[in-house]
Design a protein around this motif. Structure first.
Motif, mmCIF file in Angstrom:
data_model
loop_
_atom_site.group_PDB
_atom_site.id
_atom_site.type_symbol
_atom_site.label_atom_id
_atom_site.label_comp_id
_atom_site.label_asym_id
_atom_site.label_seq_id
_atom_site.Cartn_x
_atom_site.Cartn_y
_atom_site.Cartn_z
ATOM 1 N N ARG A 219 0.352 -0.705 -0.335
ATOM 2 C CA ARG A 219 0.007 0.020 0.129
ATOM 3 C C ARG A 219 1.175 1.580 0.120
ATOM 4 O O ARG A 219 2.310 1.293 0.494
ATOM 5 C CB ARG A 219 -1.096 0.207 1.493
ATOM 6 N N ASP A 220 0.344 2.348 -0.622
ATOM 7 C CA ASP A 220 1.137 3.167 -0.122
ATOM 8 C C ASP A 220 1.515 4.161 0.934
ATOM 9 O O ASP A 220 0.848 3.764 1.914
ATOM 10 C CB ASP A 220 0.362 4.724 -0.814
ATOM 11 N N GLY A 221 2.700 4.161 1.253
ATOM 12 C CA GLY A 221 3.278 4.492 2.540
ATOM 13 C C GLY A 221 3.493 3.502 3.360
ATOM 14 O O GLY A 221 3.992 4.047 4.721
ATOM 15 N N GLY A 222 3.701 1.978 2.858
ATOM 16 C CA GLY A 222 4.049 0.794 3.685
ATOM 17 C C GLY A 222 5.212 1.427 3.692
ATOM 18 O O GLY A 222 6.324 1.960 3.588
ATOM 19 N N VAL A 223 6.356 -0.301 3.888
ATOM 20 C CA VAL A 223 7.710 -0.488 4.483
ATOM 21 C C VAL A 223 7.952 -2.244 2.839
ATOM 22 O O VAL A 223 6.859 -2.404 3.402
ATOM 23 C CB VAL A 223 7.759 -0.489 5.467
ATOM 24 N N TYR A 224 8.927 -1.888 3.008
ATOM 25 C CA TYR A 224 9.790 -2.721 1.649
ATOM 26 C C TYR A 224 10.684 -3.047 2.499
ATOM 27 O O TYR A 224 12.044 -2.154 3.272
ATOM 28 C CB TYR A 224 9.664 -2.386 0.300
ATOM 29 N N ALA A 235 12.809 3.390 -3.765
ATOM 30 C CA ALA A 235 11.020 4.306 -3.303
ATOM 31 C C ALA A 235 10.373 4.418 -4.420
ATOM 32 O O ALA A 235 10.838 5.579 -5.309
ATOM 33 C CB ALA A 235 11.517 4.631 -1.473
ATOM 34 N N GLU A 236 8.888 3.945 -4.133
ATOM 35 C CA GLU A 236 7.817 5.264 -4.939
ATOM 36 C C GLU A 236 6.458 4.970 -3.955
ATOM 37 O O GLU A 236 6.483 4.730 -2.561
ATOM 38 C CB GLU A 236 7.547 3.779 -5.695
ATOM 39 N N ARG A 237 5.717 6.043 -4.069
ATOM 40 C CA ARG A 237 4.522 5.478 -3.441
ATOM 41 C C ARG A 237 4.097 6.008 -1.944
ATOM 42 O O ARG A 237 3.487 5.798 -0.742
ATOM 43 C CB ARG A 237 3.447 4.467 -4.131
ATOM 44 N N GLY A 238 5.860 7.132 -1.681
ATOM 45 C CA GLY A 238 5.588 6.589 -0.233
ATOM 46 C C GLY A 238 5.997 5.718 0.667
ATOM 47 O O GLY A 238 6.258 5.799 1.628
ATOM 48 N N ILE A 239 6.313 4.814 -0.333
ATOM 49 C CA ILE A 239 6.893 3.557 0.552
ATOM 50 C C ILE A 239 8.125 3.403 0.951
ATOM 51 O O ILE A 239 9.020 4.112 0.341
ATOM 52 C CB ILE A 239 6.973 2.295 -0.475
ATOM 53 N N ARG A 240 8.711 3.390 2.515
ATOM 54 C CA ARG A 240 9.653 3.541 3.200
ATOM 55 C C ARG A 240 11.260 1.579 2.423
ATOM 56 O O ARG A 240 9.622 0.850 3.043
ATOM 57 C CB ARG A 240 9.279 3.187 4.478
ATOM 58 N N VAL A 241 12.033 2.049 2.109
ATOM 59 C CA VAL A 241 13.017 0.727 1.763
ATOM 60 C C VAL A 241 13.410 0.714 2.752
ATOM 61 O O VAL A 241 13.997 1.749 2.981
ATOM 62 C CB VAL A 241 12.949 1.447 0.744
ATOM 63 N N VAL A 242 13.857 -0.231 3.449
ATOM 64 C CA VAL A 242 15.297 -0.019 4.382
ATOM 65 C C VAL A 242 15.715 -1.689 3.717
ATOM 66 O O VAL A 242 15.154 -2.651 3.251
ATOM 67 C CB VAL A 242 15.004 -0.489 5.612
#
Length: 299
Positions: A219-224, A235-242
């Motif tokens: 989802r938008d704003g989720g986390v990967y 990162a895209e759509r506000g997704i936090r990528v760590v």
């Protein structure tokens, strides 16, 4: 002592068994008589040259289960005869844990699980610490949804169990034949490989290293959370990528050992292979469908 090394990059035929001096523990270190040592994908990556080190002898192996047989100066809390597990971090090193003896910093070891043998225990350090670190980096609230890709693999399976224990609602993505396995590990829902979840999830723990393709499940704003340092998607759509990066951490490893002994964490071994046949383990490593850690044994 015998040790498995590579002196050149390439296929499993590059793995050699050599005779080297038994290492001596320095201050703050312990020496472990190796009983069993896991064979991980990172060992195959070292063998083919992913991490460099051309022209050097490179030792193989990160996981170890065995018995302390010597301690260096300034070591407290450990003594000869104790059964331990540990992680020797680092892809470019002259000797790894695929040997008859290994020296580790005392801070990198934990008492071995009492409920399983050394072979099973050898499947814990690298995979367990990787999975635990990745679950922690999700940073999701209780009841949040997470998709674990590669959920039937060793790291993915541990991540499923740890995510469920952390109060997350887990969907497992794996091969169709693995549905029963991943549900037995605690997954609430199942997605066959090549498909997408019915609804976007709050986070993805990407044990299958799908990369950018997995962002579409979030989802938008989720986390990967990825497992390969320096190989994360944009990162895209506000997704936090760590991306997690494992470390040799005896205290954290001891917590995982406790979960094993509680019956809350299942360790899976697919095959044991003698250290002298380490090249065979690398051949097996390249084969699809392995469900459990390959483990080298010294006796």
């Amino acid at each position: 002592m015998q040790a498995a090394v590579v002196n050149g990059f390439g296929g499993p035929e590059q793995v050699e068994i050599v005779q080297v001096a038994v290492p001596q523990p320095a201050a703050g270190q312990v020496r472990i008589r190796v009983a069993a040592a896991g064979v991980n994908p990172v060992d195959g990556a070292v063998r083919v040259g992913v991490f460099g080190g051309a022209g050097q002898r490179l030792g193989l192996g990160w996981d170890v289960a065995g018995e302390i047989d010597a301690v260096g100066a300034e070591v407290t809390g450990w003594s000869a005869g104790q059964r331990v597990v540990g992680l020797q971090y680092g892809p470019v090193k002259p000797l790894g844990t695929h040997a008859e003896y290994v020296v580790l910093d005392a801070s990198a070891v934990a008492a071995a699980p009492a409920s399983v043998d050394a072979v099973a225990a050898a499947a814990l350090p690298l995979s367990g610490l990787t999975a635990a670190r990745a679950v922690g980096l999700l940073g999701l609230a209780l009841g949040s949804s997470v998709l674990v890709t590669g959920a039937a693999g060793v790291v993915g399976g541990l991540a499923v169990q740890l995510a469920v224990r952390a109060g997350l609602v887990v969907t497992a993505l794996a091969g169709e034949s693995d549905e029963e396995l991943v549900r037995s590990l605690g997954a609430t829902a199942f997605v066959p490989r090549g498909s997408a979840p019915a609804e976007p999830v709050d986070g993805v723990l990407d044990a299958a290293v799908m990369g950018g393709a997995a962002l579409g499940f979030i989802r938008d704003g989720g986390v990967y959370v990825g497992l390969r340092p320096h190989d994360e998607p944009t990162a895209e759509r506000g997704i936090r990528v760590v991306v997690q990066e494992v470390a040799a951490d005896g205290a954290h490893l001891a917590e995982l050992v406790g979960l094993v002994d509680e019956g809350a964490l299942t360790l899976r071994v697919s095959e044991t292979i003698p250290l002298a046949d380490a090249g065979k383990a690398h051949t097996r490593l390249a084969e699809a469908g392995t469900r459990g850690r390959l483990v080298l044994t010294t006796s």
